[in-house]
Design a protein around this motif. Structure first.
Motif, PDB file in Angstrom:
ATOM      1  N   PRO A 173     -11.046  -4.848  15.476  1.00 31.31           N
ATOM      2  CA  PRO A 173     -10.502  -5.080  14.144  1.00 31.31           C
ATOM      3  C   PRO A 173     -10.257  -3.787  13.355  1.00 31.31           C
ATOM      4  O   PRO A 173      -9.962  -3.858  12.173  1.00 31.31           O
ATOM      5  CB  PRO A 173     -11.610  -5.892  13.477  1.00 31.31           C
ATOM      6  N   ASN A 174     -10.371  -2.642  14.037  1.00 32.82           N
ATOM      7  CA  ASN A 174     -10.231  -1.350  13.337  1.00 32.82           C
ATOM      8  C   ASN A 174      -8.769  -0.913  13.284  1.00 32.82           C
ATOM      9  O   ASN A 174      -8.418   0.232  13.600  1.00 32.82           O
ATOM     10  CB  ASN A 174     -11.112  -0.294  14.005  1.00 32.82           C
ATOM     11  N   LEU A 175      -7.928  -1.864  12.857  1.00 33.34           N
ATOM     12  CA  LEU A 175      -6.485  -1.685  12.807  1.00 33.34           C
ATOM     13  C   LEU A 175      -6.014  -2.350  11.524  1.00 33.34           C
ATOM     14  O   LEU A 175      -6.151  -3.563  11.363  1.00 33.34           O
ATOM     15  CB  LEU A 175      -5.861  -2.352  14.039  1.00 33.34           C
ATOM     16  N   VAL A 176      -5.508  -1.548  10.589  1.00 37.05           N
ATOM     17  CA  VAL A 176      -5.131  -2.089   9.281  1.00 37.05           C
ATOM     18  C   VAL A 176      -3.680  -1.759   8.958  1.00 37.05           C
ATOM     19  O   VAL A 176      -3.113  -0.816   9.504  1.00 37.05           O
ATOM     20  CB  VAL A 176      -6.070  -1.576   8.152  1.00 37.05           C
ATOM     21  N   ASN A 177      -3.098  -2.566   8.070  1.00 32.48           N
ATOM     22  CA  ASN A 177      -1.692  -2.414   7.734  1.00 32.48           C
ATOM     23  C   ASN A 177      -1.490  -2.624   6.239  1.00 32.48           C
ATOM     24  O   ASN A 177      -2.091  -3.517   5.643  1.00 32.48           O
ATOM     25  CB  ASN A 177      -0.883  -3.468   8.502  1.00 32.48           C
ATOM     26  N   THR A 178      -0.633  -1.787   5.650  1.00 28.22           N
ATOM     27  CA  THR A 178      -0.231  -2.003   4.261  1.00 28.22           C
ATOM     28  C   THR A 178       1.009  -2.888   4.261  1.00 28.22           C
ATOM     29  O   THR A 178       1.834  -2.811   5.169  1.00 28.22           O
ATOM     30  CB  THR A 178       0.109  -0.665   3.572  1.00 28.22           C
ATOM     31  N   HIS A 179       1.131  -3.731   3.229  1.00 27.88           N
ATOM     32  CA  HIS A 179       2.301  -4.618   3.133  1.00 27.88           C
ATOM     33  C   HIS A 179       2.734  -4.729   1.677  1.00 27.88           C
ATOM     34  O   HIS A 179       1.889  -4.972   0.801  1.00 27.88           O
ATOM     35  CB  HIS A 179       1.988  -6.007   3.693  1.00 27.88           C
ATOM     36  N   PRO A 180       4.050  -4.593   1.405  1.00 34.73           N
ATOM     37  CA  PRO A 180       4.520  -4.581   0.018  1.00 34.73           C
ATOM     38  C   PRO A 180       4.761  -5.982  -0.566  1.00 34.73           C
ATOM     39  O   PRO A 180       5.853  -6.297  -1.018  1.00 34.73           O
ATOM     40  CB  PRO A 180       5.816  -3.774   0.104  1.00 34.73           C
ATOM     41  N   ALA A 181       3.736  -6.812  -0.520  1.00 30.80           N
ATOM     42  CA  ALA A 181       3.789  -8.142  -1.147  1.00 30.80           C
ATOM     43  C   ALA A 181       2.356  -8.633  -1.302  1.00 30.80           C
ATOM     44  O   ALA A 181       1.424  -8.068  -0.706  1.00 30.80           O
ATOM     45  CB  ALA A 181       4.603  -9.121  -0.314  1.00 30.80           C
ATOM     46  N   TYR A 182       2.197  -9.691  -2.098  1.00 33.48           N
ATOM     47  CA  TYR A 182       0.875 -10.286  -2.301  1.00 33.48           C
ATOM     48  C   TYR A 182       0.735 -11.404  -1.268  1.00 33.48           C
ATOM     49  O   TYR A 182       1.109 -12.552  -1.509  1.00 33.48           O
ATOM     50  CB  TYR A 182       0.770 -10.826  -3.734  1.00 33.48           C
ATOM     51  N   LEU A 183       0.257 -11.035  -0.094  1.00 30.93           N
ATOM     52  CA  LEU A 183       0.175 -11.999   1.010  1.00 30.93           C
ATOM     53  C   LEU A 183      -0.736 -13.176   0.630  1.00 30.93           C
ATOM     54  O   LEU A 183      -1.695 -12.984  -0.110  1.00 30.93           O
ATOM     55  CB  LEU A 183      -0.348 -11.284   2.268  1.00 30.93           C
ATOM     56  N   PRO A 184      -0.438 -14.401   1.115  1.00 34.17           N
ATOM     57  CA  PRO A 184       0.566 -14.719   2.147  1.00 34.17           C
ATOM     58  C   PRO A 184       2.007 -14.846   1.648  1.00 34.17           C
ATOM     59  O   PRO A 184       2.877 -15.267   2.400  1.00 34.17           O
ATOM     60  CB  PRO A 184       0.068 -16.068   2.695  1.00 34.17           C
ATOM     61  N   GLU A 185       2.278 -14.465   0.414  1.00 30.12           N
ATOM     62  CA  GLU A 185       3.657 -14.492  -0.070  1.00 30.12           C
ATOM     63  C   GLU A 185       4.476 -13.391   0.607  1.00 30.12           C
ATOM     64  O   GLU A 185       3.991 -12.280   0.787  1.00 30.12           O
ATOM     65  CB  GLU A 185       3.693 -14.245  -1.585  1.00 30.12           C
ATOM     66  N   PHE A 186       5.679 -13.703   0.959  1.00 30.09           N
ATOM     67  CA  PHE A 186       6.685 -12.735   1.433  1.00 30.09           C
ATOM     68  C   PHE A 186       6.207 -11.840   2.588  1.00 30.09           C
ATOM     69  O   PHE A 186       6.199 -10.614   2.478  1.00 30.09           O
ATOM     70  CB  PHE A 186       7.183 -11.869   0.271  1.00 30.09           C
ATOM     71  N   PRO A 187       5.796 -12.458   3.703  1.00 33.76           N
ATOM     72  CA  PRO A 187       5.477 -11.654   4.893  1.00 33.76           C
ATOM     73  C   PRO A 187       6.762 -11.129   5.538  1.00 33.76           C
ATOM     74  O   PRO A 187       7.870 -11.512   5.141  1.00 33.76           O
ATOM     75  CB  PRO A 187       4.780 -12.671   5.807  1.00 33.76           C
ATOM     76  N   GLY A 188       6.601 -10.264   6.529  1.00 33.71           N
ATOM     77  CA  GLY A 188       7.761  -9.790   7.288  1.00 33.71           C
ATOM     78  C   GLY A 188       8.301  -8.465   6.785  1.00 33.71           C
ATOM     79  O   GLY A 188       7.762  -7.855   5.869  1.00 33.71           O
ATOM     80  N   ALA A 189       9.403  -8.062   7.390  1.00 35.91           N
ATOM     81  CA  ALA A 189       9.921  -6.705   7.199  1.00 35.91           C
ATOM     82  C   ALA A 189      10.581  -6.474   5.845  1.00 35.91           C
ATOM     83  O   ALA A 189      10.833  -5.338   5.470  1.00 35.91           O
ATOM     84  CB  ALA A 189      10.922  -6.380   8.309  1.00 35.91           C
ATOM     85  N   HIS A 190      10.894  -7.555   5.106  1.00 39.87           N
ATOM     86  CA  HIS A 190      11.652  -7.389   3.860  1.00 39.87           C
ATOM     87  C   HIS A 190      10.926  -8.008   2.676  1.00 39.87           C
ATOM     88  O   HIS A 190      11.531  -8.715   1.864  1.00 39.87           O
ATOM     89  CB  HIS A 190      13.053  -7.995   4.020  1.00 39.87           C
ATOM     90  N   GLY A 191       9.625  -7.722   2.556  1.00 37.59           N
ATOM     91  CA  GLY A 191       8.819  -8.332   1.508  1.00 37.59           C
ATOM     92  C   GLY A 191       9.339  -8.089   0.102  1.00 37.59           C
ATOM     93  O   GLY A 191       9.320  -8.995  -0.741  1.00 37.59           O
ATOM     94  N   VAL A 192       9.816  -6.883  -0.175  1.00 35.47           N
ATOM     95  CA  VAL A 192      10.298  -6.548  -1.525  1.00 35.47           C
ATOM     96  C   VAL A 192      11.613  -7.277  -1.803  1.00 35.47           C
ATOM     97  O   VAL A 192      11.782  -7.924  -2.837  1.00 35.47           O
ATOM     98  CB  VAL A 192      10.479  -5.019  -1.680  1.00 35.47           C
ATOM     99  N   ARG A 193      12.531  -7.196  -0.863  1.00 37.48           N
ATOM    100  CA  ARG A 193      13.830  -7.870  -1.002  1.00 37.48           C
ATOM    101  C   ARG A 193      13.636  -9.381  -1.152  1.00 37.48           C
ATOM    102  O   ARG A 193      14.296 -10.029  -1.970  1.00 37.48           O
ATOM    103  CB  ARG A 193      14.684  -7.563   0.237  1.00 37.48           C
ATOM    104  N   ASP A 194      12.722  -9.937  -0.356  1.00 32.42           N
ATOM    105  CA  ASP A 194      12.491 -11.386  -0.400  1.00 32.42           C
ATOM    106  C   ASP A 194      11.926 -11.820  -1.750  1.00 32.42           C
ATOM    107  O   ASP A 194      12.280 -12.887  -2.262  1.00 32.42           O
ATOM    108  CB  ASP A 194      11.546 -11.806   0.732  1.00 32.42           C
ATOM    109  N   ALA A 195      11.039 -11.009  -2.324  1.00 36.92           N
ATOM    110  CA  ALA A 195      10.470 -11.343  -3.636  1.00 36.92           C
ATOM    111  C   ALA A 195      11.563 -11.365  -4.699  1.00 36.92           C
ATOM    112  O   ALA A 195      11.617 -12.269  -5.540  1.00 36.92           O
ATOM    113  CB  ALA A 195       9.381 -10.338  -4.016  1.00 36.92           C
ATOM    114  N   LEU A 196      12.460 -10.384  -4.653  1.00 38.14           N
ATOM    115  CA  LEU A 196      13.575 -10.341  -5.609  1.00 38.14           C
ATOM    116  C   LEU A 196      14.521 -11.519  -5.404  1.00 38.14           C
ATOM    117  O   LEU A 196      14.956 -12.163  -6.362  1.00 38.14           O
ATOM    118  CB  LEU A 196      14.339  -9.022  -5.474  1.00 38.14           C
ATOM    119  N   ALA A 197      14.820 -11.817  -4.135  1.00 42.43           N
ATOM    120  CA  ALA A 197      15.740 -12.915  -3.830  1.00 42.43           C
ATOM    121  C   ALA A 197      15.174 -14.260  -4.291  1.00 42.43           C
ATOM    122  O   ALA A 197      15.921 -15.155  -4.681  1.00 42.43           O
ATOM    123  CB  ALA A 197      16.031 -12.948  -2.333  1.00 42.43           C
ATOM    124  N   ALA A 198      13.846 -14.387  -4.260  1.00 40.92           N
ATOM    125  CA  ALA A 198      13.198 -15.632  -4.667  1.00 40.92           C
ATOM    126  C   ALA A 198      13.076 -15.751  -6.187  1.00 40.92           C
ATOM    127  O   ALA A 198      12.640 -16.787  -6.701  1.00 40.92           O
ATOM    128  CB  ALA A 198      11.812 -15.723  -4.024  1.00 40.92           C
TER     129      ALA A 198
END
Length: 197
Positions: A102-127
């Motif tokens: 479990p020593n593998l971490v990732n940053t993500h530009p959304a408040y998960l589980p909202e807007f997962p995937g490669a386009h989290g910022v774009r998806d939030a704006l589109a929504a």
């Protein structure tokens, strides 16, 4: 002292935050190597901060598994305590996740589980979301589905573009990442426990 390998695909703004934090002798973690899946701009930070770099180009491997095996071999040479995916724009093959978890971490530009995937910022704006956020998670084999280490809300402002919103999210991401590395190093966050809840 917690040793980190950081993997990037772009400019490495989160990586820079970690490198700057680790210049403080009191900070209990050090970046021992920087890896990328392409000729990323952020690799220049290796030279600036005196940290070795390596590149495992996705395009020079037959498939994702072959690329993942080479990436894992490069990472394991450094025997890191923690691997940070900091803007790496590729999904790791399951056997790489299994080897590092479990020593593998990732940053993500959304408040998960909202807007997962490669386009989290774009998806939030589109929504038309009024707020989004930044999250730091333990990587599993899902797409941005792993246990959450830390997250924080970021408001979406009138007139925000994908670029302006992402810049504000990155500021929060950097702070969350540096704090989480500190907490992991000090034993305040246990990734094994998080992964089994």
């Amino acid at each position: 002292m917690l040793s980190l390998v950081v993997l990037i695909s772009g400019g490495g703004s989160n990586l820079r935050a970690l490198l700057e934090a680790s210049e403080d002798a009191e900070f209990p973690a050090r970046v021992v190597a920087i890896g990328a899946d392409r000729d990323a701009d952020g690799l220049a930070l290796g030279e600036e901060f005196g940290v070795p770099t390596f590149t495992v180009p996705y395009s020079s491997h037959a498939d994702r598994e072959a690329w993942g095996d080479e990436l894992l071999a490069q990472i394991q040479q450094w025997q890191p305590d923690l691997v940070v995916l900091s803007g790496l724009m590729r999904l790791l093959p399951p056997r790489v996740v299994a080897a590092l978890s479990p020593n593998l971490v990732n940053t993500h530009p959304a408040y998960l589980p909202e807007f997962p995937g490669a386009h989290g910022v774009r998806d939030a704006l589109a929504a038309g979301a009024g707020q989004t956020g930044a999250s730091l998670i333990v990587v599993d084999n899902g797409v941005d589905e792993g246990p959450i280490i830390a997250q924080e809300r970021v408001p979406v402002l009138a007139g925000d573009t994908e670029t302006t919103l992402h810049e504000r999210i990155k500021t929060v991401e950097r702070r969350l990442l540096v704090q989480a590395v500190l907490d992991i190093a000090n034993g305040h966050v246990n990734l094994k426990e998080l992964s089994h809840t």
